[in-house]
Write a protein that holds these residues in place. Structure first.
Motif, PDB file in Angstrom:
ATOM      1  N   THR A  37       0.869  -1.184   0.136  1.00 24.71           N
ATOM      2  CA  THR A  37       0.155  -0.128  -0.154  1.00 24.71           C
ATOM      3  C   THR A  37       0.969   1.186  -0.077  1.00 24.71           C
ATOM      4  N   ASP A  38       0.352   2.356  -0.285  1.00 21.31           N
ATOM      5  CA  ASP A  38       0.771   3.746  -0.331  1.00 21.31           C
ATOM      6  C   ASP A  38       0.987   4.218   1.002  1.00 21.31           C
ATOM      7  N   ARG A  39       2.082   4.486   1.551  1.00 27.54           N
ATOM      8  CA  ARG A  39       2.512   5.359   2.736  1.00 27.54           C
ATOM      9  C   ARG A  39       1.528   6.467   3.161  1.00 27.54           C
ATOM     10  N   GLU A  40       1.530   7.180   1.999  1.00 23.56           N
ATOM     11  CA  GLU A  40       0.682   8.557   2.228  1.00 23.56           C
ATOM     12  C   GLU A  40      -0.979   8.181   2.564  1.00 23.56           C
ATOM     13  N   THR A  41      -1.452   7.435   1.369  1.00 26.49           N
ATOM     14  CA  THR A  41      -2.826   7.333   1.378  1.00 26.49           C
ATOM     15  C   THR A  41      -3.691   6.060   2.014  1.00 26.49           C
ATOM     16  N   GLY A  42      -2.553   5.143   2.064  1.00 28.38           N
ATOM     17  CA  GLY A  42      -2.918   3.725   2.658  1.00 28.38           C
ATOM     18  C   GLY A  42      -3.496   2.966   1.514  1.00 28.38           C
ATOM     19  N   ARG A  43      -3.585   3.406   0.206  1.00 31.66           N
ATOM     20  CA  ARG A  43      -4.386   2.830  -0.793  1.00 31.66           C
ATOM     21  C   ARG A  43      -3.609   1.757  -1.457  1.00 31.66           C
ATOM     22  N   PRO A  44      -3.939   0.763  -1.947  1.00 32.44           N
ATOM     23  CA  PRO A  44      -3.156  -0.529  -2.574  1.00 32.44           C
ATOM     24  C   PRO A  44      -2.414   0.184  -3.873  1.00 32.44           C
ATOM     25  N   ARG A  45      -1.297  -0.129  -4.002  1.00 30.97           N
ATOM     26  CA  ARG A  45      -0.478   0.271  -5.259  1.00 30.97           C
ATOM     27  C   ARG A  45      -0.372  -0.740  -6.328  1.00 30.97           C
TER      28      ARG A  45
END
Length: 95
Positions: A37-45
């Motif tokens: 996941t993206d560290r900033e948004t928490g969304r899957p990458r």
């Protein structure tokens, strides 16, 4: 027999740790699934790593699933697989 970590790329953002575990369990024991996941948004990458303790089963999973569509629009694209441990040199070996 040795452990293998499989890169799963080009994933649907709906794909979860649970659904990947279920998919790979069809081919053998799954030790760990890490959806990145993206560290900033928490969304899957859009990619993950699946670790299987038996490299024979891991190769079977790669053979069967490489390029196959999974959970809608995207395909499970297993571009490469790596054995865990040994032979690594520094920064290139981060995961």
């Amino acid at each position: 027999q040795s452990m293998m970590k499989i890169y799963v790329g080009n994933m649907s953002y709906r794909t979860t740790q649970e659904s990947l575990t279920d998919l790979f369990t069809n081919y053998g024991e799954v030790q760990e699934v890490a959806v990145i996941t993206d560290r900033e948004t928490g969304r899957p990458r859009g990619f993950a790593f699946v670790t299987m303790p038996d490299d024979g089963q891991a190769r079977e999973a790669i053979e069967a699933l490489n390029g196959q569509e999974f959970e809608g629009l995207t395909s499970v694209d297993m571009a490469f697989a790596r054995r865990r441990g040994g032979g690594g040199r520094g920064a290139r070996d981060r995961w």
